[in-house]
Write an enzyme that holds these catalytic residues in place. Structure first.
Site, PDB file in Angstrom:
ATOM      1  N   ASN A   1       1.822   0.394   4.314  1.00  0.00           N
ATOM      2  CA  ASN A   1       2.421  -0.774   3.666  1.00  0.00           C
ATOM      3  C   ASN A   1       3.894  -0.782   4.065  1.00  0.00           C
ATOM      4  O   ASN A   1       4.705  -0.078   3.484  1.00  0.00           O
ATOM      5  CB  ASN A   1       2.238  -0.620   2.145  1.00  0.00           C
TER       6      ASN A   1
ATOM      7  N   ARG B   1      -1.220  -3.456   4.968  1.00  0.00           N
ATOM      8  CA  ARG B   1      -0.973  -4.582   4.077  1.00  0.00           C
ATOM      9  C   ARG B   1      -0.134  -5.597   4.855  1.00  0.00           C
ATOM     10  O   ARG B   1       0.894  -5.245   5.437  1.00  0.00           O
ATOM     11  CB  ARG B   1      -0.198  -4.103   2.861  1.00  0.00           C
TER      12      ARG B   1
ATOM     13  N   HIS C   1       0.459 -11.150  -3.878  1.00  0.00           N
ATOM     14  CA  HIS C   1      -0.072 -10.041  -4.697  1.00  0.00           C
ATOM     15  C   HIS C   1      -1.602 -10.065  -4.732  1.00  0.00           C
ATOM     16  O   HIS C   1      -2.221  -9.571  -5.670  1.00  0.00           O
ATOM     17  CB  HIS C   1       0.455 -10.103  -6.154  1.00  0.00           C
TER      18      HIS C   1
ATOM     19  N   ARG D   1      14.659 -11.598  -7.363  1.00  0.00           N
ATOM     20  CA  ARG D   1      14.274 -12.954  -6.923  1.00  0.00           C
ATOM     21  C   ARG D   1      14.268 -13.902  -8.112  1.00  0.00           C
ATOM     22  O   ARG D   1      13.954 -13.519  -9.234  1.00  0.00           O
ATOM     23  CB  ARG D   1      12.883 -12.912  -6.284  1.00  0.00           C
TER      24      ARG D   1
ATOM     25  N   GLU E   1      -3.180  -1.150  -4.852  1.00  0.00           N
ATOM     26  CA  GLU E   1      -3.331  -1.956  -3.633  1.00  0.00           C
ATOM     27  C   GLU E   1      -3.826  -1.093  -2.465  1.00  0.00           C
ATOM     28  O   GLU E   1      -4.606  -1.545  -1.639  1.00  0.00           O
ATOM     29  CB  GLU E   1      -1.996  -2.623  -3.296  1.00  0.00           C
TER      30      GLU E   1
END
Ligand code: ADP
Length: 426
Positions: A30, A113, A201, A261, A400
């Site tokens: 990732n 990913r 996500h 963010r 994940e």
């Protein structure tokens, strides 16, 4: 602090050595803007052997890894001029470390990913030169993430030349959303060229949907809101395991406020910044991605919920208030999109660990059928609603990497079988 000099050495297998047997492993990667996270799984049963990361690439890199079988951890930090500078160097260092750590390591497949699959890639895909090109063509849609994901892919493909590699897309899970949640009310031509609400996500939501199916199959077949609250944060409405609506849109900026963010913002604000403050795209991008969210609202104090919870400052309190308010608001909206609610799941670093945020989000949500059990929430139990709550509220850890490993195994197995047959025949 140890200093380790790193050379850009290429390691791994390009040989035709047979890859069979119980010691084979799947590697997941990732690659973020300044970090590479990795995990190693048994190829046979997907048991996780270890996980780790190099972070601080380009600044003050450090390495840490945790071996789940021995329970031992390792940590290295470099002086800035010695550590890995690029994703390729970092991956090379990780592979060297893995080979030293795992004697006879055989990486059977690598899973990556990848943040954006665009319109074309709705499910995980085996990587070849053409697919890599197609993914690179999506850089403009996720300029802060996609190029780093691809740097990880390029480095891994150079390193493990004959090893099947798989891209797992963070947008894939949402691609079947209905038109009304896929579009903006902009001229239709923009929708046609790909200006859509992709949502992100996806690997986390897919994992949680699967976990829910294992634990609470009746609820999993119903209407569920999942709140993935980490440094990046979003929420997703899931019906019968399928994404129906999500809070993130064209970019990973929309929806909830995040660590740095902004979350949802009136586009008029951007026009104001351009027209009255002479801010260009780079300055606005920096503002929206790095200076806003919890950090911006807390007056620059922190993007970390732990710091905000521990602070007594009014700004830190405001930041938490806003975060909680937006989650509650989105929960109402997503419940409307689902036409009701059967379960709500908290996950991600904040969702899993912050009792305060869970408690404040669920307080006052009885109108939606959610009744929080304070003691269960404080104790960090999986079920945090009362027994008589109409809606089941859960706290679940996301994974994940496990999702990437599963997809990688599924897509790589036929390739590996084909390679083995070729070797047997030659
Ligand atoms: P990412 O989006 O980078 O994967 P994570 O899901 O790992 O992020 O979440 C990281 C965030 O989780 C941290 O920035 C912090 O705000 C929050 N967090 C972690 N532990 C706690 C805790 N015990 N209490 C509150 N917040 C926490």
């Amino acid at each position: 602090m140890t200093s380790v000099e790193v050379t850009d050495r290429v390691v791994g297998s390009s040989s035709a050595a047979p890859r069979t047997g119980g010691s084979e492993a799947l590697l997941t990667i990732n690659a973020g803007s300044s970090s590479i996270k990795f995990a190693l799984f048994d190829a046979d049963d997907l048991d996780r052997r270890l996980a780790g990361q190099i972070e601080g690439l380009g600044n003050a890199p450090s390495f840490r890894a945790h071996d789940l079988r021995s329970g031992r951890s390792e940590h290295n930090a470099w002086d800035a001029s010695y550590g890995p500078r690029t994703h390729r160097e970092a991956l090379s260092w990780i592979i060297d470390w893995l080979e030293g750590h795992e004697s006879g390591l055989q990486v059977a497949a690598v899973g990556h990913r990848v943040v954006h699959g665009g319109l074309h890639f709705t499910t995980p895909v085996l990587l070849d030169a053409h697919v890599v090109e197609q993914l690179a063509a999506l850089n403009a849609l996720a300029p802060l993430h996609q190029p780093h994901n691809l740097a990880g892919i390029t480095a891994a493909r150079d390193t493990f030349r004959d090893v099947p590699q798989v891209a797992c897309l963070d947008t894939g899970f949402h691609r079947a959303q209905p038109f009304v949640n896929d579009t903006f009310a902009l001229p239709r031509s923009l929708y046609d060229e790909g200006v859509r609400r992709y949502g992100f996500h996806g690997l986390s939501y897919e994992y949680i949907a699967g976990r829910l199916l294992d634990l609470y199959p009746l609820h999993a077949a119903g209407r569920v809101i999942v709140a993935h609250l980490g440094n990046g944060a979003s929420m997703c409405a899931v019906r019968d395991g399928q994404s129906v609506a999500s809070t993130m849109g064209f970019s990973a900026l929309d929806g909830l406020p995040m660590g740095t963010r902004c979350g949802q913002v009136d586009p008029g604000v951007l026009l104001y910044l351009m027209q009255n403050k002479a801010m260009d795209a780079e300055a606005i991008s920096n503002l929206l991605y790095r200076q806003s969210g919890l950090k911006g609202l807390s007056g620059g104090l922190s993007n970390d919920m732990r710091v905000l919870e521990a602070s007594e400052s009014r700004e830190a309190g405001d930041a938490i208030d806003y975060f909680v308010f937006r989650i509650k608001r989105e929960m109402g909206g997503l419940a409307a999109a689902l036409e009701g609610l059967d379960a709500v799941v908290f996950t991600g670093g904040i969702g899993e660990n912050s009792k305060l945020v869970r408690q404040r989000v669920l307080q006052g949500m009885e109108w939606l059928g959610i009744e929080l059990d304070d003691a269960r929430n404080r104790a960090g139990e999986v079920v945090i609603s009362t027994d008589r709550s109409r809606v089941l509220a859960l706290r679940l850890a996301t994974d994940e990497e496990a999702m990437i490993a599963r997809h990688t195994r599924r897509l790589a197995l036929p390739v590996l079988a084909g390679q083995a047959a070729d070797r047997a025949g030659s």
